[in-house]
Design an enzyme around this catalytic site. Sequence first.
Site, mmCIF file in Angstrom:
data_model
loop_
_atom_site.group_PDB
_atom_site.id
_atom_site.type_symbol
_atom_site.label_atom_id
_atom_site.label_comp_id
_atom_site.label_asym_id
_atom_site.label_seq_id
_atom_site.Cartn_x
_atom_site.Cartn_y
_atom_site.Cartn_z
ATOM 1 N N ASP A 1 9.424 -1.835 7.987
ATOM 2 C CA ASP A 1 8.069 -2.174 7.577
ATOM 3 C C ASP A 1 7.724 -3.556 8.138
ATOM 4 O O ASP A 1 8.569 -4.470 8.139
ATOM 5 C CB ASP A 1 8.002 -2.206 6.053
ATOM 6 C CG ASP A 1 6.573 -2.225 5.556
ATOM 7 O OD1 ASP A 1 6.093 -1.176 5.081
ATOM 8 O OD2 ASP A 1 5.904 -3.291 5.647
ATOM 9 N N HIS B 1 4.363 2.403 0.867
ATOM 10 C CA HIS B 1 5.089 2.042 2.093
ATOM 11 C C HIS B 1 6.268 2.996 2.324
ATOM 12 O O HIS B 1 6.619 3.279 3.464
ATOM 13 C CB HIS B 1 5.604 0.596 2.003
ATOM 14 C CG HIS B 1 4.492 -0.416 1.989
ATOM 15 N ND1 HIS B 1 4.243 -1.271 3.036
ATOM 16 C CD2 HIS B 1 3.536 -0.681 1.063
ATOM 17 C CE1 HIS B 1 3.200 -2.032 2.752
ATOM 18 N NE2 HIS B 1 2.754 -1.698 1.557
ATOM 19 N N GLN C 1 0.097 14.617 -4.884
ATOM 20 C CA GLN C 1 -1.270 14.299 -4.421
ATOM 21 C C GLN C 1 -1.679 14.988 -3.112
ATOM 22 O O GLN C 1 -2.808 15.446 -2.976
ATOM 23 C CB GLN C 1 -1.448 12.787 -4.292
ATOM 24 C CG GLN C 1 -2.849 12.407 -3.810
ATOM 25 C CD GLN C 1 -3.154 10.956 -3.994
ATOM 26 O OE1 GLN C 1 -3.142 10.459 -5.110
ATOM 27 N NE2 GLN C 1 -3.424 10.259 -2.909
ATOM 28 N N SER D 1 -3.871 7.250 0.355
ATOM 29 C CA SER D 1 -4.820 8.104 -0.373
ATOM 30 C C SER D 1 -6.046 8.371 0.485
ATOM 31 O O SER D 1 -6.554 9.498 0.554
ATOM 32 C CB SER D 1 -5.244 7.438 -1.691
ATOM 33 O OG SER D 1 -4.128 7.332 -2.547
#
Length: 466
Positions: free
Chosen positions: A121, A26, A346, A366
Site C-alpha cells: 500500500d 485497503h 456488499q 463503495s
Amino acid sequence: MGTVGDTATGDRCRRVLFFPLPYQGHINPMFQLAGLLHARGFAVTVFHAQFNAPDASRHPAYDFVPVPGDSMPGDSPDVVQATLEHILAVNRACEAPFRERLAALLEQQRAREDVACLVADAHLLTLLDVARGLRVPTLALRTGSAACFRWFTAFPMLCDKGYLPAQESQLDTPVIELPPYGVGDLPSTSSAAAHAQLREVISRAVAAVTTSSGLILNTFDALETDELASLRRDLAVPVFDVGPLHKLSPAASSSLLRQDRGCLDWLDAQAPASVLYVSFGSLASMSASDLKETAWSIANSGHPFLWVLRPGLVRGAPPSQQQPPLPDGFHATTHGRGMVVRWAPQEEVLAHPAVGGFWTHCGWNSTLESVCAGVPMLCRPCFGDQKGNARYVYHAWRIGLTLDGELERGKVEAAISALMGAGETGAELRRRALEFKSSAAESIGEAGSSCLNVDKLVNHIQSLQL
Ligand code: UDP
C-alpha cells in the site's frame, strides 16, 4: 494473455509479496490484486500487520507472514487524526520485524530466485524502503481514485496557493487547478498539528509511488480519462489502472466482519430496483442524533431498504455494543419493508437486481462497486477522499445526488424520493449509471483498457529482477 511460470514444464513460478494497510478499504483491493496475479501464475505471499489480520484459512493457496509489533489505532475522537497517527505508527512498528522476516525469506536461496517484487500500500513507505534496501523491487498500490492521487501530488501547491488548510469561508471556492474539486472537497483537519500530520502522510504516499517501479490504481480509463492522463504526464513511473479489481479478480472474500448473506435471500423477494441500500463503510461514524434522522428518513421514505448498521457506527457508543440501538417505533413502522444487518456482502448486494439506489459515504471501493453495478448514489461523505469522490459522483459523472449540511429527515426523504422515484431526476441518474456500468464492463472485457493494463502489469512484474 500469457501466464507466468509454467510449473508443468518445470519453470519456476515467480512470487509476488504483498503488504496491505490494515484497513478494510485497503485490504479488499490488495487481496483482489493478489487474486488477479495468482490467477496469472504468480505465487503469493502476504505480509500483514497483527491489527485487522486477514483470515489465512480463506486463502489456502497463499503464504502468510504475520509481522508483529504494530499498534492499535488511537482513541482520538477525530477519526482523521486517529487514522493518520495509526498509519505512521504501523510504519514505525513494522519496520524492524518486516526487515527481519523479509531478509529471512530472501535468505532461502529458492525464494530469492522466485521473488519478483513487493506490492505494498502506498501508505507503507517505510516498508517499501525496507524492501528496496534488501534489493527487492517495489510497486505501490493506491486504493483511492486517480483524481485523489492527483491532489496528493498537488498538495504542496494547494498549501502554497492558500487552498489548504481549508478556511470555513472558502469551502465553496473552486480549485481551478484541479477541476471539479472545490476547497470543501479536500480533506479538512481540525488543528495545525493534524494538518502537519496530513501533509506528512500524503508526502510519504507520493514518495512511496515515485520511488517505486510503478503505481497500481483501482480505477479504469473511461471513468478517469483526464486524471489518468495527467498522472501519466507528471509521474516518471508507469501507471497501471487495472480496476475495477473486484470484477477482474477471482479473490475470495477478505472481509474482516462476518457478512450476513441472509440479506441476499431477502433481496431475492423484492421487486427490481426497489430497494435502497444504506451503508457508510468500515470507518465513517455519525452522532446519535444523525442516526435518528437517518433511521426516520429511511422509515418515512416508504421504500424497501437494506441498512448496514455496523458496530462502532455511532460515535461515543461503548466498544462492547454489537449494534447501535434504533429509535423506538422504527421496527414497527418499517415492519416487512426492510432489513438491518451488521455487515453485508456488499459487492453482491449492489449487483443484485432488487437494489435501485445506494446511500453511501463514498469510500472509493463503495463508489467503484456502485458504478460497476449501475446503481445511482445518494452521497453523504464524511472525511478523507470521500468528499472528492462524492463531487465526481454528483457533479462530474452525474450518477448521484449529494446530501450537504445538517442531516435532517425531511431533506433526506426528498432526496431518497428523487433518487428512487419514477420522476425525471431518478430516471436520468439511472440512465447515466447504466452507461458507466457498460463502460466498466468494457474496460475488463477482451482488449478493454484494464484488461490490457493487467497484461502490461504482468509483463512489467516479470521483467523486474532482484
Ligand atoms: N463492505 C462490505 N460490507 C458492508 C459494507 C462495506 O463488505 O456491509 C466492503 C465494501 O464492499 C468495500 C469496503 O467494505 O469494499 C469498504 O471500503 P470503502 O473504500 O468503500 O470504505 P471505507 O470502509 O474504507 O471507508
